[in-house]
Design an enzyme around this catalytic site. Sequence first.
Site, PDB file in Angstrom:
ATOM      1  N   HIS A 114      34.257  46.349  33.701  1.00  0.00           N
ATOM      2  CA  HIS A 114      32.875  46.011  33.349  1.00  0.00           C
ATOM      3  C   HIS A 114      32.572  46.273  31.879  1.00  0.00           C
ATOM      4  O   HIS A 114      31.644  45.676  31.326  1.00  0.00           O
ATOM      5  CB  HIS A 114      31.896  46.858  34.161  1.00  0.00           C
ATOM      6  CG  HIS A 114      31.529  46.269  35.483  1.00  0.00           C
ATOM      7  ND1 HIS A 114      31.130  44.965  35.632  1.00  0.00           N
ATOM      8  CD2 HIS A 114      31.462  46.820  36.723  1.00  0.00           C
ATOM      9  CE1 HIS A 114      30.843  44.748  36.915  1.00  0.00           C
ATOM     10  NE2 HIS A 114      31.040  45.856  37.591  1.00  0.00           N
TER      11      HIS A 114
ATOM     12  N   HIS B 116      37.704  48.996  38.140  1.00  0.00           N
ATOM     13  CA  HIS B 116      36.567  48.073  38.284  1.00  0.00           C
ATOM     14  C   HIS B 116      35.495  48.408  37.239  1.00  0.00           C
ATOM     15  O   HIS B 116      35.024  47.539  36.503  1.00  0.00           O
ATOM     16  CB  HIS B 116      35.995  48.195  39.708  1.00  0.00           C
ATOM     17  CG  HIS B 116      34.749  47.410  39.990  1.00  0.00           C
ATOM     18  ND1 HIS B 116      34.715  46.357  40.861  1.00  0.00           N
ATOM     19  CD2 HIS B 116      33.481  47.546  39.523  1.00  0.00           C
ATOM     20  CE1 HIS B 116      33.486  45.860  40.930  1.00  0.00           C
ATOM     21  NE2 HIS B 116      32.719  46.569  40.119  1.00  0.00           N
ATOM     22  N   GLU B 117      35.134  49.687  37.157  1.00  0.00           N
ATOM     23  CA  GLU B 117      34.060  50.087  36.240  1.00  0.00           C
ATOM     24  C   GLU B 117      34.481  49.900  34.780  1.00  0.00           C
ATOM     25  O   GLU B 117      33.661  49.552  33.937  1.00  0.00           O
ATOM     26  CB  GLU B 117      33.636  51.538  36.495  1.00  0.00           C
ATOM     27  CG  GLU B 117      33.115  51.807  37.912  1.00  0.00           C
ATOM     28  CD  GLU B 117      32.040  50.839  38.367  1.00  0.00           C
ATOM     29  OE1 GLU B 117      31.266  50.375  37.529  1.00  0.00           O
ATOM     30  OE2 GLU B 117      31.998  50.526  39.572  1.00  0.00           O
TER      31      GLU B 117
ATOM     32  N   GLU C 236      30.498  41.054  38.174  1.00  0.00           N
ATOM     33  CA  GLU C 236      31.188  41.590  39.354  1.00  0.00           C
ATOM     34  C   GLU C 236      32.447  40.795  39.717  1.00  0.00           C
ATOM     35  O   GLU C 236      33.412  41.357  40.232  1.00  0.00           O
ATOM     36  CB  GLU C 236      30.234  41.640  40.551  1.00  0.00           C
ATOM     37  CG  GLU C 236      28.997  42.505  40.324  1.00  0.00           C
ATOM     38  CD  GLU C 236      29.322  43.949  39.962  1.00  0.00           C
ATOM     39  OE1 GLU C 236      30.489  44.377  40.123  1.00  0.00           O
ATOM     40  OE2 GLU C 236      28.406  44.649  39.486  1.00  0.00           O
TER      41      GLU C 236
HETATM   42 ZN   LIG Z   1      30.737  46.350  39.606  1.00  0.00          ZN
END
Ligand SMILES: [Zn+2]
Length: 1071
Positions: free
Chosen positions: A480, A476-477, A499
Amino acid sequence: MSSTLQSVYQEASPSRQERNALLEGMACTSRVTDLRKYVMLAVASGNGQPRDLQYLVRNPAASDVIYDLLKNSLAIISSKPDGLEYALLTMTYNWFTPERIEQLHELIPLLSSDQYRTFLNIYSDVIYRSQYGQGAYMEITRHLYDAYYPLGFTPWTRRLPTSAKPLTYQLSVQPYIPNQSYMYFTEKNFTYDANITITMQPTQDLTEIWLNSHRHVIEGYSVLNLDTNQTLTVSKVTRDYQNAIIVLTMAATIQANANIQICFNYSGFIFEQTPNEGTLSNYDYLQSDGRKSWIFATDFEGGPSTRSLAPSFDEPIYKAKWQVSIIYPGEFTALSNTLEESTMNLKNGLVKTTFKQTNTMSSYLLALTIGHYSCLKGVSNIDKTIVRIWTWTGMENYGQHALDFAIAAVDHLSATLSTPMPLEKFDILALPQYSGYSAGAMENWGLVIAGYFDVLFHPDYSSSAQLENIQNTVTHELAHHWFGDLVTLDWWNHIFLNEGFATFWPPEILLAKSPEQKNSVLYTKFSIHEHGLDMDDNAASARPVSPDPNLLGPNYCLFCDTVYDKAGSVINTVRNAFGRDAAFYDGLSQYLKTWSFKNPSDTSLWAALDAVANQYRIKGWSGQYLNVTEMMLPYTYQWSGPYLRIISKGNGLYSVGQNPLVPQSNLPYSPYNYRWNIPYRYQINGSSLSSVQYLTSTETSINLNAGANTPVIFNPQGQTHARVQYDDASWAPIYQTFISNPFIFDETSRAQILADSWAFLQKKNSVSWKRFLDLTLYLQKETSPLVWRYVIRDGSWITILYDRFRYQSAVFPNLVTYINKITSGMATPNFTLTNDWSIDTANSLLVDLKCGVSNQECMQKVASSFATFIQQCKNSAYGTGKCNPAPPDFRAAQLCYGVQQSSRDFNTVLSLFQWWQKNPPSNDYFPQDAEFLLNGLSCSQDPGALYELITATLNQQIPSIFLSFVAGNDNLGTILSNYLQTNQSNVLNSPLFDNYIKQMVSDWSTQTQLDFLTNFNATAPLSPSQRNSVQSAINTVSNLMSWLSTEGTPISQWLSNFVASLITPSSTVAP
Ligand SMILES: [Zn+2]
């Protein structure tokens, strides 16, 4: 005054008292000539010490006069006994500032060595007072900020005027946190000193420079025109503390496009505990040797934000390049967004590291940290970028999985999006405390900072579900870094651009890197879709993916699940409407290329996808190519999502309509009138999926022709962000197929049909308990880990019914029969790992459920595993991590139902729990076994043993969570109430009283239980606040009783029919 002064010194007439009063009064003058005369007379009079100077100590003008005289008439002053000392003491009485210290320095060349010794004593006092004074000033300022101004907002809503743009920042920071190698005044503790040089260009002529600055003590500033090398005069500085804004009003207009440099010298504060955002410290943290230590770190997306570290243009739209230096005690390691450019030993215990200039980026992505860190290091396969997992020394070996996941993410995203990341390194730093907890993470560009529990995996203690979570967090990170860092939202109402994609990518990356974890991929994708719909189901949680910017503020939950899971589900809807991943990814790649180092809005994304939809000739509605913009705005701007309404018109004809999941009358106004252009597929009788169809916003319904009595399911695999509601006639063939041959539907579709049915049941529109529970009987054949994880997860109907009927002796046995029946197709798993995360997690849930209803096979397997555990662990000197034959996934059940069946081993389990309590606390960073052991103890069937532990809990000798373990595992619901009856004062006098009552009445639902409470309320000597707790417990129990007598009735009716049908062989399928 002059004559009075003369007379005091020349005439003997005034009494001593009168003389002193006259001198004291005259010492207040600010007239320089009078003061000069006063000083010279005080020095010249008599032969003794010039004591009369003392009356001048509080007069700042006098201190300047004395300073002048010292510089010009030093000989006269020092000719008197202690003359120099009196003069210096008087002069420096109120001297604290760096400027005053500079003035003192200028006297040094005038002094003889004797005079210098006198001077040095007083000088060092001034230095001490000045530093103490600065510290005290900082402390007072901190208290003022804490008491009167916001700590921070998510986001700060007052915008800067768009009259200037920053180009570069040069920031140097010296944080003060406790350490072994550098001493500093205690008043400096948890503060920092800093300076920053900002270069910027006005985009129009301006007379005011607006910046963000929060909780800063500004000591100096300057503004320079770099084109003319002229210092510009600031006529006024205004600070808006409420919005963390500083305005420099210029004496003259600055021309548009001039190159301007602004410098600030300042100090700021480090949060010691809450809010643990902004500039923060890890306060409750022990190194692996058990010694307490501190960490300085930053977290800027929410709360105090970057403006709490640096005066800056602190909005995402103002991208600029940052160069950061940090001065820190040499024992620490310093990290920031980029690799180090230089490190210098300052030879006083301090080191200065300067990091390379960053790429053009938004201020909230800045990160800076020092701590006792170590790392595991790797290199990505495609771009050969350094990837490192950092954590506090001694913990780094638990980072191997995270490192593998990180490298997989970098490789996959770089290749799939045809966009290499312009970074030399990706760091992920796992902290003991992130945002106050062990979980959570922030995607600072090149330096992700996270809670360690979401990054580190301990093979002795961590479960498959935790490993799955680590993969999800890490990827997830890293997602980003493309969606958020390289390409950044223009304002916070478009946070879903960050997000939504960070939610979308983790299962895709997992599938590419570890196809053997396909079950986990399917479950995660299902969960995103289902949870996104779940948000849209109720007016209370339904929110737009992309809210109106005016909604943002302290009362709006910006980072709520809508911008994660609903956004992820909506993005997946577009992807499935494309039907071709190559086209969809090409669109994302175009979007990234167009907007790299820039700030797109939502429509920029949709426009990029529109372009590729045309290029790849992706079909939309009404014979056009897909218009993504027109399709997506109703999904992202409206407060709820749609459901498809399926009506059978007989002979295989269906009509499909649409409605919002929350009735429109309960939703805010929408110009789209709560209609959507919905892409969907259907599946006839389990054959291949149809092509993408559209139910447009203007069509009231469409007709579809499928054979009669054939099951047609809509939105198979949950491809579009919508639920599906079937009328009874369209439902009948689906239900029949579920009972006879459910596997013609894929597992995601099966779970989705269960989930949609449950949602409509809860909305009380169209699905009854009978229809829903009838459907669940198909689970006897179900084997999919995805479905079982959905069925047994926290908050599923099984867990809800179990809790609500727990103490209903007439119904609960029927519920147990039902649970045993629907799980009968799944044998109790052996307590071993398959290393398929989803199967292992489903197995662990199944064991909990089956043993929870005392399933015989389950209890036997537990007994045997528990016996081996006792044998192998009873003499362990190293805790239970390695000697336990069961992997962590199964230990909760093994220890609970083991103790339940074997009271003689209670003391062994207790002593193993005590090992954890005595053990060096640094081991507590993986507390899973300690918690399983404590939970195991709570399952004891020996009330006496439990009472002792309850007493210890009330005395706060063991963790208070024990009370909830007892409440959860007590089959009769009497342990805590019986203890209360016999040990009332223990409970009444404990600080845990409120929690005790709350746990005691967990799931209570009988008249006897209510009577006990009412009686306790009437007879016990309760304080007013205790009485409130008891009253609220009475309300909780009454509410559940009333639910049982209304909504509970059809359920208990169905269960009793079901049990009856089991003994009537003719109707084993549908009661
Ligand atoms: Zn996030």
